[in-house]
Motif scaffolding. Structure first.
Motif, mmCIF file in Angstrom:
data_model
loop_
_atom_site.group_PDB
_atom_site.id
_atom_site.type_symbol
_atom_site.label_atom_id
_atom_site.label_comp_id
_atom_site.label_asym_id
_atom_site.label_seq_id
_atom_site.Cartn_x
_atom_site.Cartn_y
_atom_site.Cartn_z
ATOM 1 N N ASP A 130 -40.164 45.608 -32.866
ATOM 2 C CA ASP A 130 -41.412 46.375 -32.903
ATOM 3 C C ASP A 130 -41.295 47.659 -32.090
ATOM 4 O OD1 ASP A 130 -42.574 44.563 -34.559
ATOM 5 O OD2 ASP A 130 -44.159 43.938 -33.179
ATOM 6 N N LEU A 131 -40.657 47.553 -30.928
ATOM 7 C CA LEU A 131 -40.488 48.745 -30.096
ATOM 8 C C LEU A 131 -39.628 49.792 -30.799
ATOM 9 C CD1 LEU A 131 -39.899 47.114 -26.583
ATOM 10 C CD2 LEU A 131 -41.906 48.425 -27.306
ATOM 11 N N ARG A 132 -38.549 49.328 -31.429
ATOM 12 C CA ARG A 132 -37.676 50.271 -32.132
ATOM 13 C C ARG A 132 -38.389 50.925 -33.309
ATOM 14 N NH1 ARG A 132 -33.237 47.992 -36.044
ATOM 15 N NH2 ARG A 132 -35.211 47.611 -37.117
ATOM 16 N N ALA A 157 -36.088 49.087 -22.991
ATOM 17 C CA ALA A 157 -35.985 47.686 -23.405
ATOM 18 C C ALA A 157 -34.613 47.370 -23.989
ATOM 19 C CB ALA A 157 -37.081 47.363 -24.419
ATOM 20 N N SER A 158 -34.036 48.319 -24.699
ATOM 21 C CA SER A 158 -32.727 48.097 -25.335
ATOM 22 C C SER A 158 -31.562 48.483 -24.430
ATOM 23 C CB SER A 158 -32.640 48.899 -26.638
ATOM 24 O OG SER A 158 -32.800 50.292 -26.381
ATOM 25 N N ARG A 204 -30.548 51.804 -33.158
ATOM 26 C CA ARG A 204 -29.455 50.928 -33.543
ATOM 27 C C ARG A 204 -29.984 49.671 -34.230
ATOM 28 N NH1 ARG A 204 -25.743 51.202 -28.003
ATOM 29 N NH2 ARG A 204 -26.070 53.439 -27.591
ATOM 30 N N GLY A 205 -29.064 48.980 -34.880
ATOM 31 C CA GLY A 205 -29.430 47.735 -35.534
ATOM 32 C C GLY A 205 -29.721 46.648 -34.515
ATOM 33 N N ILE A 206 -30.511 45.669 -34.934
ATOM 34 C CA ILE A 206 -30.844 44.538 -34.080
ATOM 35 C C ILE A 206 -30.429 43.268 -34.802
ATOM 36 C CG2 ILE A 206 -32.692 43.269 -32.906
ATOM 37 C CD1 ILE A 206 -34.260 45.901 -32.817
ATOM 38 N N GLY A 207 -29.591 42.467 -34.156
ATOM 39 C CA GLY A 207 -29.069 41.254 -34.770
ATOM 40 C C GLY A 207 -30.113 40.162 -34.882
ATOM 41 N N ARG A 208 -29.707 39.103 -35.548
ATOM 42 C CA ARG A 208 -30.620 37.975 -35.797
ATOM 43 C C ARG A 208 -31.167 37.374 -34.515
ATOM 44 N NH1 ARG A 208 -28.840 32.649 -39.342
ATOM 45 N NH2 ARG A 208 -30.870 31.550 -39.268
ATOM 46 N N TRP A 209 -30.358 37.388 -33.461
ATOM 47 C CA TRP A 209 -30.772 36.780 -32.191
ATOM 48 C C TRP A 209 -31.215 37.828 -31.180
ATOM 49 C CZ3 TRP A 209 -31.392 32.115 -33.657
ATOM 50 C CH2 TRP A 209 -30.501 31.519 -34.547
ATOM 51 N N GLY A 210 -31.579 38.997 -31.663
ATOM 52 C CA GLY A 210 -32.105 40.034 -30.778
ATOM 53 C C GLY A 210 -31.048 40.845 -30.069
ATOM 54 N N THR A 211 -29.815 40.814 -30.559
ATOM 55 C CA THR A 211 -28.735 41.583 -29.951
ATOM 56 C C THR A 211 -28.741 43.009 -30.508
ATOM 57 O OG1 THR A 211 -27.396 39.588 -29.791
ATOM 58 C CG2 THR A 211 -26.255 41.693 -29.542
ATOM 59 N N VAL A 212 -28.747 43.983 -29.626
ATOM 60 C CA VAL A 212 -28.747 45.381 -30.045
ATOM 61 C C VAL A 212 -27.314 45.816 -30.346
ATOM 62 C CG1 VAL A 212 -29.296 47.761 -29.394
ATOM 63 C CG2 VAL A 212 -30.788 45.885 -28.670
#
Length: 382
Positions: A203-205, A283-284, A293-301
């Motif tokens: 949401d922030l991104r 936050a990132s 940047r992309g955000i992975g399934r588990w919230g990894t930037v």
């Protein structure tokens, strides 16, 4: 068996070579391109990257080269010959510019069904009907450019080809559609932002992407996707009437669709967009490199930037979440929406153009939506 192993090795090698230019030229379908493009195609792309050609131009050349190779294989069973003979260029025009009414009476008119099915199964064709003349002209122009880069001459200036294009367009007139059916004006943007209400990374991104893209003058999706921390400069706060100070930020655009990057084009962000961008970067934990940047399934930037198409996908996803029709909006709607919103608020076009960085009044004014013009004062003088 040995032949299959050799082919696999060749494809793997091409894939690795494509990886070497992926940072400059994002490619979601690398493995498919490795199978489709020839060694010479890949070498040409690497040469263009090393020449410092603009990212947008490179993406267009790669996209069109891939399509042309896929079409050539489907239409002739062979890879594209270089240079292409005039007969093949005429075949390309005949397959892409045709009359729907004649097609209804004559199934052999236009692109053959087997070629159409082949391209559609590979996701190279999505819409139904003839191509837009501008698309055909662009692909032919890029075909010509790629031919010249190989040190060859083609038949792209032949009278027969020019005549075929002119007659095909006249026989099958096609209305030019906007890149985004509706503009992302202030009210639409508010609905999109309402779907980014939590403090989750996604949401922030997405909130930062939408606000920065709009407030910076309706930046192109490629400019947003390629934005880097090194392009951002903190400016002195802006005082307002109640004594408060609004944070201010400068974005140094560098090379864009219409500039070479030699001049230092700057646009400014003030207030909420700066706060949204800062919230995402804190936050990132992004301090350098790509901003979005992309955000992975588990919230990894991810360490890599999102690609331009992701900006479009994010906009459509947020539109669906807001209860809007996703097909009515695209990332380009932010650009037209910025200028439309500026007009709605009485901001003079030249002032809005300082932020949007349009070079011509004619081009900038063309983004005003017909709906706004139809209901505006200029259409109601009597």
């Amino acid at each position: 068996m040995a032949k299959a192993k050799t082919l696999l090795t060749t494809v793997d090698r091409r894939a690795e070579e494509l990886d070497t230019i992926a940072a400059v030229l994002p490619m979601q379908r690398r493995d498919e391109l490795a199978e489709l493009l020839t060694d010479q195609d890949v070498e040409t792309l690497r040469h263009l990257v090393n020449k410092g050609m603009g990212d947008n131009t490179l993406r267009a050349l790669t996209s069109d080269l891939t399509y042309l190779e896929a079409w050539g294989l489907a239409a002739t069973g062979l890879s594209l010959p270089w240079p292409a003979p005039e007969a093949l260029l005429l075949k390309f025009v005949a397959h892409h510019l045709w009359d729907p009414e004649k097609r209804a009476a004559d199934p052999d008119h236009g692109m053959p069904a087997d070629v159409d099915d082949n391209l559609r199964s590979q996701r190279f064709l999505k819409s139904v009907g003839p191509h837009a003349p501008a698309t055909v002209r662009r692909r032919l122009a890029n075909w010509s450019t790629l031919t010249r880069w190989r040190g060859l001459d083609g038949a792209f200036a032949s009278p027969a080809l020019k005549s075929a294009i002119r007659l095909a367009i006249r026989a099958a007139p096609r209305q030019r559609l906007r890149k985004s059916a509706k503009a992302v004006t202030g009210d639409v943007l508010a609905k999109l932002l309402a779907t980014c209400a939590t403090d989750s990374l996604r949401d922030l991104r997405d909130r930062a992407i939408l606000m920065v893209a709009f407030a910076s003058g309706g930046r192109r999706r490629s400019e947003i996707a390629g934005l880097r921390c090194e392009q951002l400069t903190v400016e002195p706060p802006i005082p307002v009437e109640n004594g408060a100070l609004l944070p201010s930020l400068a974005i140094h655009l560098g090379r864009t669709k219409t500039t070479s990057g030699e001049q230092d084009d700057i646009v400014y962000l003030t207030g909420r967009p700066v706060e949204a961008l800062n919230a995402w970067m804190v936050a990132s934990k992004i301090e350098s490199g790509s901003v979005f940047r992309g955000i992975g399934r588990w919230g990894t930037v991810s360490k890599r930037a999102i690609d331009p198409q992701s900006v479009n996908a994010i906009l459509k996803q947020r539109a669906a979440m807001a209860g809007l029709e996703p097909w009515e909006f695209s990332a380009h709607g932010i650009r037209s929406g910025y200028l439309t919103e500026a007009a709605n608020r009485g901001i003079p076009l030249p002032e809005a153009m300082e932020q949007s960085r349009h070079r011509s009044v004619q081009q900038a004014s063309s983004y005003y939506n017909n709906a706004t013009r139809r209901s505006g004062r200029a259409a109601r003088l009597l």
